[in-house]
Design a protein around this motif. Structure first.
Motif, short mmCIF file in Angstrom:
data_model
loop_
_atom_site.label_atom_id
_atom_site.label_comp_id
_atom_site.label_asym_id
_atom_site.label_seq_id
_atom_site.Cartn_x
_atom_site.Cartn_y
_atom_site.Cartn_z
N PRO A 234 5.88 -1.55 8.01
CA PRO A 234 4.76 -2.38 7.54
C PRO A 234 3.51 -1.52 7.31
O PRO A 234 3.13 -0.72 8.17
CB PRO A 234 4.55 -3.35 8.71
CG PRO A 234 5.86 -3.34 9.46
CD PRO A 234 6.40 -1.97 9.31
N ASP A 235 2.89 -1.68 6.14
CA ASP A 235 1.71 -0.87 5.83
C ASP A 235 0.43 -1.67 6.07
O ASP A 235 0.46 -2.84 6.50
CB ASP A 235 1.77 -0.34 4.40
CG ASP A 235 1.84 -1.44 3.34
OD1 ASP A 235 1.60 -2.64 3.68
OD2 ASP A 235 2.14 -1.13 2.18
N THR A 236 -0.69 -1.05 5.77
CA THR A 236 -2.00 -1.66 6.03
C THR A 236 -2.15 -2.98 5.27
O THR A 236 -2.62 -3.98 5.85
CB THR A 236 -3.11 -0.68 5.62
OG1 THR A 236 -3.00 0.50 6.43
CG2 THR A 236 -4.49 -1.30 5.81
N ALA A 237 -1.76 -3.01 4.03
CA ALA A 237 -1.88 -4.23 3.23
C ALA A 237 -1.04 -5.37 3.81
O ALA A 237 -1.46 -6.52 3.80
CB ALA A 237 -1.49 -3.95 1.78
N TYR A 238 0.14 -5.03 4.31
CA TYR A 238 1.03 -6.04 4.88
C TYR A 238 0.41 -6.64 6.14
O TYR A 238 0.39 -7.86 6.33
CB TYR A 238 2.40 -5.42 5.20
CG TYR A 238 3.43 -6.42 5.67
CD1 TYR A 238 4.18 -7.15 4.76
CD2 TYR A 238 3.63 -6.63 7.03
CE1 TYR A 238 5.11 -8.08 5.19
CE2 TYR A 238 4.57 -7.55 7.47
CZ TYR A 238 5.31 -8.27 6.55
OH TYR A 238 6.24 -9.20 6.99
#
Length: 377
Positions: A234-238
């Protein structure tokens, strides 16, 4: 102890050098019991994973001479809040708990492992790496562990502290009954601006699922969320999308330090012992991360088992610790199901009941004591 050469024999072979295996090794080292601690990795995993150490675990670590160093690396938090959106449903305070450590210590798992390893080395011990145990066979006199490389180690007892997919548990033929949650869990350590601030742990309810936000050292936050199908990293946007959905307008995520996803099981081993093979930690029990109980219960297992071995009362170990695991699994399962229900009727009932019962001092004390695991002394 040479960390590379494998001795021929030992009294206790410990498989797995996570927090449980390290705590058991420290306990045995302090009691003068001969052991070999094995791990399949060439070095410890430098990832965050478990992020909270509760009061009872700090009491145990204090007896092992490791609490002060860990507290220096962590963040002391004594407030826990439950919300639905911006509406507060319940508040809990650890500061009045009857313990020298009336708080939750927020600290990444790699720090806990580093402190335990340093303490083990102070006592003259170390981890033998990398040794992957491929099998274990017991007889009347002991256990023979066979490494993936073909080397063997003979021990009086072998302890599986080797996680949910335990080789030792499989060799012992011990069942691992339970099930898995349908949803996956996201873990992320992030930097962000968070409206409630860094003085509390927040549990956010939402129809889409729960999210826990807890401060960590170095101005980071741990985010734990249930989702139907999480991405592998999971990335920052997620993470931002999750928080926008479940805590709208309260968080601005500025970066991701570490993230992971996993499926969560709720299981307890049918037994903690078969002859000379014993289990502790995730090899013996796994459950929802709600409440941050997993690593804590494992460290307490290790301390109880180490004392039982040193004092020649192994029959007491399962009787003391398996009921604890059953209670923790049941408690965290209730918390998870209450927090993740998608029934409008049940959510409404929950949100009406929690503010009422949380005003009752006895309820707040009971819940705080259960989370702190002080019932398990």
């Amino acid at each position: 102890m040479n960390a590379t050469a494998l001795p021929a024999t030992t009294r206790v072979a410990i498989v797995g050098a996570g927090p449980t295996g390290l705590a058991l090794a420290v306990t045995l080292a302090g009691a003068g019991v001969d052991f070999v601690l094995l791990d399949r990795l060439s070095e410890g995993a430098n990832t965050s994973r478990a992020g909270v150490v509760h009061a009872r675990t700090l009491e145990v670590l204090d007896e092992l001479g490791a609490s002060a160093a860990l507290i220096e690396r962590g963040l002391v938090i004594d407030r826990f809040r439950v919300r639905d959106g911006s509406r507060q449903l319940a508040a809990m305070d650890f500061s009045a708990l009857p313990t020298p450590f009336p708080y939750a210590l927020m600290v990444p798992q790699y720090e806990t492992e580093a402190v335990l390893l340093a303490r083990l080395r102070e006592l003259g011990g170390d981890v033998h790496r990398p040794y992957e145990v491929a099998g274990a066979e017991q007889d009347d006199d002991g256990v023979t562990l066979t490494m993936a490389t073909g080397e063997t180690l003979r021990a009086e007892y072998a302890v599986g502290a080797d996680g949910m997919h335990s080789v030792v548990r499989e060799a012992a033929g011990i069942g691992f009954r339970g099930g898995a949650y349908a949803q996956s869990f996201v873990l992320a350590d992030v930097t962000m601006d968070w409206a409630p601030g860094r003085d509390e742990v927040s549990l956010q309810f939402d129809a889409a699922g729960l999210v826990v936000i807890a401060p960590l050292p170095k101005d980071r936050y741990r985010v734990v969320a249930t989702v139907d199908d999480a991405p592998s990293e999971p990335d920052t946007a997620y993470v931002q999308r999750i928080l926008d959905e479940r805590a709208p307008g309260r968080a601005k995520v500025t970066g991701t330090v570490w993230s992971s996803r996993f499926r969560v099981h709720h299981r307890v081993a049918d037994s903690y012992r078969n002859g000379r093979l014993l289990l502790a930690g995730d090899a013996a029990h796994v459950h929802s991360p709600a409440g941050g109980q997993g690593m804590n219960t494992g460290i307490q297992d290790a301390f109880a088992l180490g004392r039982a071995i040193a004092e020649d009362r192994l029959d007491d170990y399962e009787a003391r610790r398996r009921p604890v695991a059953e209670r923790v699994v049941a408690f965290t399962d209730r918390m998870t199901r209450i927090a993740t229900t998608r029934s409008r009727v049940l959510r409404t009932a929950r949100n009406l009941a929690l503010p009422v019962v949380s005003r009752i001092p006895a309820f707040r004390t009971r819940l705080a004591t259960e989370l702190a695991e002080l019932n398990y002394r």
